[in-house]
Design an enzyme around this catalytic site. Structure first.
Site, PDB file in Angstrom:
ATOM      1  N   LYS A  62       0.798  -1.315  -0.073  1.00 12.89           N
ATOM      2  CA  LYS A  62      -0.034   0.063  -0.025  1.00 12.89           C
ATOM      3  C   LYS A  62       0.929   1.141  -0.106  1.00 12.89           C
ATOM      4  CE  LYS A  62      -2.259  -0.935   3.767  1.00 12.89           C
ATOM      5  NZ  LYS A  62      -1.594  -2.242   4.012  1.00 12.89           N
ATOM      6  N   ASP A 193       1.851  -3.838  14.434  1.00 10.96           N
ATOM      7  CA  ASP A 193       0.884  -4.557  13.023  1.00 10.96           C
ATOM      8  C   ASP A 193       1.591  -5.776  13.136  1.00 10.96           C
ATOM      9  OD1 ASP A 193      -0.331  -4.430  10.799  1.00 10.96           O
ATOM     10  OD2 ASP A 193       1.152  -3.723   9.357  1.00 10.96           O
ATOM     11  N   ASN A 198       3.464 -10.304   8.802  1.00  9.76           N
ATOM     12  CA  ASN A 198       4.581  -9.347   9.127  1.00  9.76           C
ATOM     13  C   ASN A 198       5.707 -10.445   9.698  1.00  9.76           C
ATOM     14  OD1 ASN A 198       4.428  -7.109   7.686  1.00  9.76           O
ATOM     15  ND2 ASN A 198       3.036  -6.155   9.429  1.00  9.76           N
ATOM     16  N   ASP A 210       8.652  -5.440   9.332  1.00  9.91           N
ATOM     17  CA  ASP A 210       7.995  -4.265   9.084  1.00  9.91           C
ATOM     18  C   ASP A 210       7.591  -3.653  10.477  1.00  9.91           C
ATOM     19  OD1 ASP A 210       6.182  -2.632   7.887  1.00  9.91           O
ATOM     20  OD2 ASP A 210       4.795  -3.970   7.428  1.00  9.91           O
TER      21      ASP A 210
HETATM   22  N1  LIG Z   1      14.167  -7.897   4.734  1.00  7.91           N
HETATM   23  C1  LIG Z   1      13.412  -8.398   3.772  1.00  7.91           C
HETATM   24  N2  LIG Z   1      13.729  -9.637   3.253  1.00  7.91           N
HETATM   25  C2  LIG Z   1      13.030 -10.077   2.539  1.00  7.91           C
HETATM   26  N3  LIG Z   1      11.855 -10.014   2.052  1.00  7.91           N
HETATM   27  C3  LIG Z   1      10.995  -8.783   2.836  1.00  7.91           C
HETATM   28  C4  LIG Z   1      12.188  -7.991   3.566  1.00  7.91           C
HETATM   29  N4  LIG Z   1      11.508  -7.037   4.163  1.00  7.91           N
HETATM   30  C5  LIG Z   1       9.939  -7.012   3.404  1.00  7.91           C
HETATM   31  N5  LIG Z   1      10.106  -8.049   2.630  1.00  7.91           N
HETATM   32  C6  LIG Z   1       8.903  -8.432   1.910  1.00  7.91           C
HETATM   33  O1  LIG Z   1       8.172  -7.458   1.336  1.00  7.91           O
HETATM   34  C7  LIG Z   1       6.724  -7.314   1.816  1.00  7.91           C
HETATM   35  C8  LIG Z   1       6.261  -6.036   2.254  1.00  7.91           C
HETATM   36  O2  LIG Z   1       7.265  -5.495   3.294  1.00  7.91           O
HETATM   37  P1  LIG Z   1       6.671  -4.884   4.610  1.00  7.91           P
HETATM   38  O3  LIG Z   1       5.638  -5.699   5.354  1.00  7.91           O
HETATM   39  O4  LIG Z   1       8.049  -4.497   5.411  1.00  7.91           O
HETATM   40  O5  LIG Z   1       6.062  -3.638   3.942  1.00  7.91           O
HETATM   41  P2  LIG Z   1       4.503  -3.073   4.114  1.00  7.91           P
HETATM   42  O6  LIG Z   1       4.677  -1.638   4.724  1.00  7.91           O
HETATM   43  O7  LIG Z   1       3.746  -4.143   5.047  1.00  7.91           O
HETATM   44  O8  LIG Z   1       3.957  -3.173   3.009  1.00  7.91           O
HETATM   45  P3  LIG Z   1       2.238  -2.846   2.736  1.00  7.91           P
HETATM   46  O9  LIG Z   1       2.376  -1.472   2.109  1.00  7.91           O
HETATM   47  O10 LIG Z   1       2.108  -4.184   1.872  1.00  7.91           O
HETATM   48  O11 LIG Z   1       1.633  -2.980   4.066  1.00  7.91           O
HETATM   49  C9  LIG Z   1       6.746  -8.489   2.949  1.00  7.91           C
HETATM   50  O12 LIG Z   1       5.624  -8.907   3.311  1.00  7.91           O
HETATM   51  C10 LIG Z   1       7.641  -9.429   2.766  1.00  7.91           C
HETATM   52  O13 LIG Z   1       7.386 -10.288   1.820  1.00  7.91           O
HETATM   53 MG   LIG Z   2       3.932  -5.735   6.199  1.00  6.61          MG
END
Ligand SMILES: Nc1ncnc2c1ncn2[C@@H]1O[C@H](COP(=O)(O)OP(=O)(O)OP(=O)(O)O)[C@@H](O)[C@H]1O
Ligand SMILES: [Mg+2]
Length: 256
Positions: A62, A193, A198, A210
């Site tokens: 998002k 969250d 996550n 996250d």
């Molecule tokens: N350090 C990492 N290594 C590998 N994959 C990652 C890593 N960080 C995030 N991801 C992947 O990227 C996705 C999104 O990351 P994150 O949860 O940090 O963002 P988000 O803010 O939740 O995004 P959204 O807007 O979907 O809520 C995770 O679900 C995971 O699949």
């Molecule tokens: Mg996330």
């Protein structure tokens, strides 16, 4: 016969429309992620050796996009880029204002996002320090966060706990509860969250990700968010075959 033709015409037209919209959307997302300042930030990080190349999107969420990259030594890193246009500033402002680590009274969107990214970086660091398994943060600059890549040696990203078959549910749930306890008591943070969406599974080990929403325990809504985190976990654990109530998890976290 005639109506059949009309029907198929419409659906064909609809398909074209969807296709056209999709391509517009793709372009829009592309330019949203890599606006001028983001590009400049990425160039700077490249010059400093943090990112040599970006090769492949891991996730388009998002508010942020996560890419796989490599540093100048070829080591794989994860690069999370917040999109300035789609971020929820009201939420960011509210979370940051109650956090004594940040003294921002600004309505400037970029400044807010930069602080939001810095907050995620600091939260990850604090979590690392108290022994919670999270991606190790490498650098935060403007709307870009570079961190340890969680995945296997071939470069495939780890799967979400929510989408994985958990072979050792008792071990995994105990470990997660212990992490939340360490976060709360030692790092004095609430994730805010937390759920199976996550948490990544690196082989059989849970890795919490996250932490951008993470807030200090004396934030006015920390208790409410902790309860929500616990509720989500209790539901996720149940799906894995582990029955543990909200109160029981909370007792363990509070060490009562
Ligand atoms: N350090 C990492 N290594 C590998 N994959 C990652 C890593 N960080 C995030 N991801 C992947 O990227 C996705 C999104 O990351 P994150 O949860 O940090 O963002 P988000 O803010 O939740 O995004 P959204 O807007 O979907 O809520 C995770 O679900 C995971 O699949
Ligand atoms: Mg996330």
């Amino acid at each position: 016969m005639e109506s059949q033709e009309t029907k198929s015409d419409i659906s064909l037209q609809k398909m074209r429309e969807v296709k056209r919209l999709k391509s517009v959307e793709d372009r829009r997302v592309g330019s949203e992620v890599f606006d001028r300042i983001t590009l400049k930030t990425l160039y700077k990080l490249a010059n400093q050796g943090y990112i040599h190349l970006l090769n492949g999107a891991i996730s388009t969420g998002k508010e942020a996009n996560v890419f796989k990259g490599a540093d100048e030594d070829g080591k794989i890193v994860a690069v999370k880029i917040y999109r300035v246009t789609t971020s929820d500033f009201k939420k960011m402002q509210y979370y940051i204002q109650g956090d004594p680590r940040f003294n921002v009274r600004s309505n400037n969107k970029r400044q807010l996002i930069n602080n939001w990214v810095l907050k995620e970086f600091k939260n990850l660091n604090r979590a690392c320090e108290v022994g919670v398994r999270v991606p190790k943060p490498i650098v935060a600059k403007n709307n870009v966060l570079v961190m340890e890549f969680i995945g296997d040696d071939d470069g495939s990203p780890a799967r979400l706990m929510r989408q994985s078959k958990i072979s050792n549910p008792k071990y995994v749930s105990d470990k997660i509860i212990d992490y939340v306890k360490k976060l709360y008591n030692d790092a004095e943070l609430v994730h805010g969250d937390l759920s199976g969406f996550n948490i990544l599974m690196q082989e059989d080990e849970p890795v919490i990700i996250d932490l951008s929403q993470g807030l200090v325990v004396d934030h006015p809504i920390s208790e409410e968010l902790l309860n929500r985190d616990i509720e989500n976990l209790s539901k996720d654990f149940k799906k894995m075959g582990i029955e543990i109530s909200h109160d029981e998890i909370k007792r363990k976290i509070m060490d009562l």
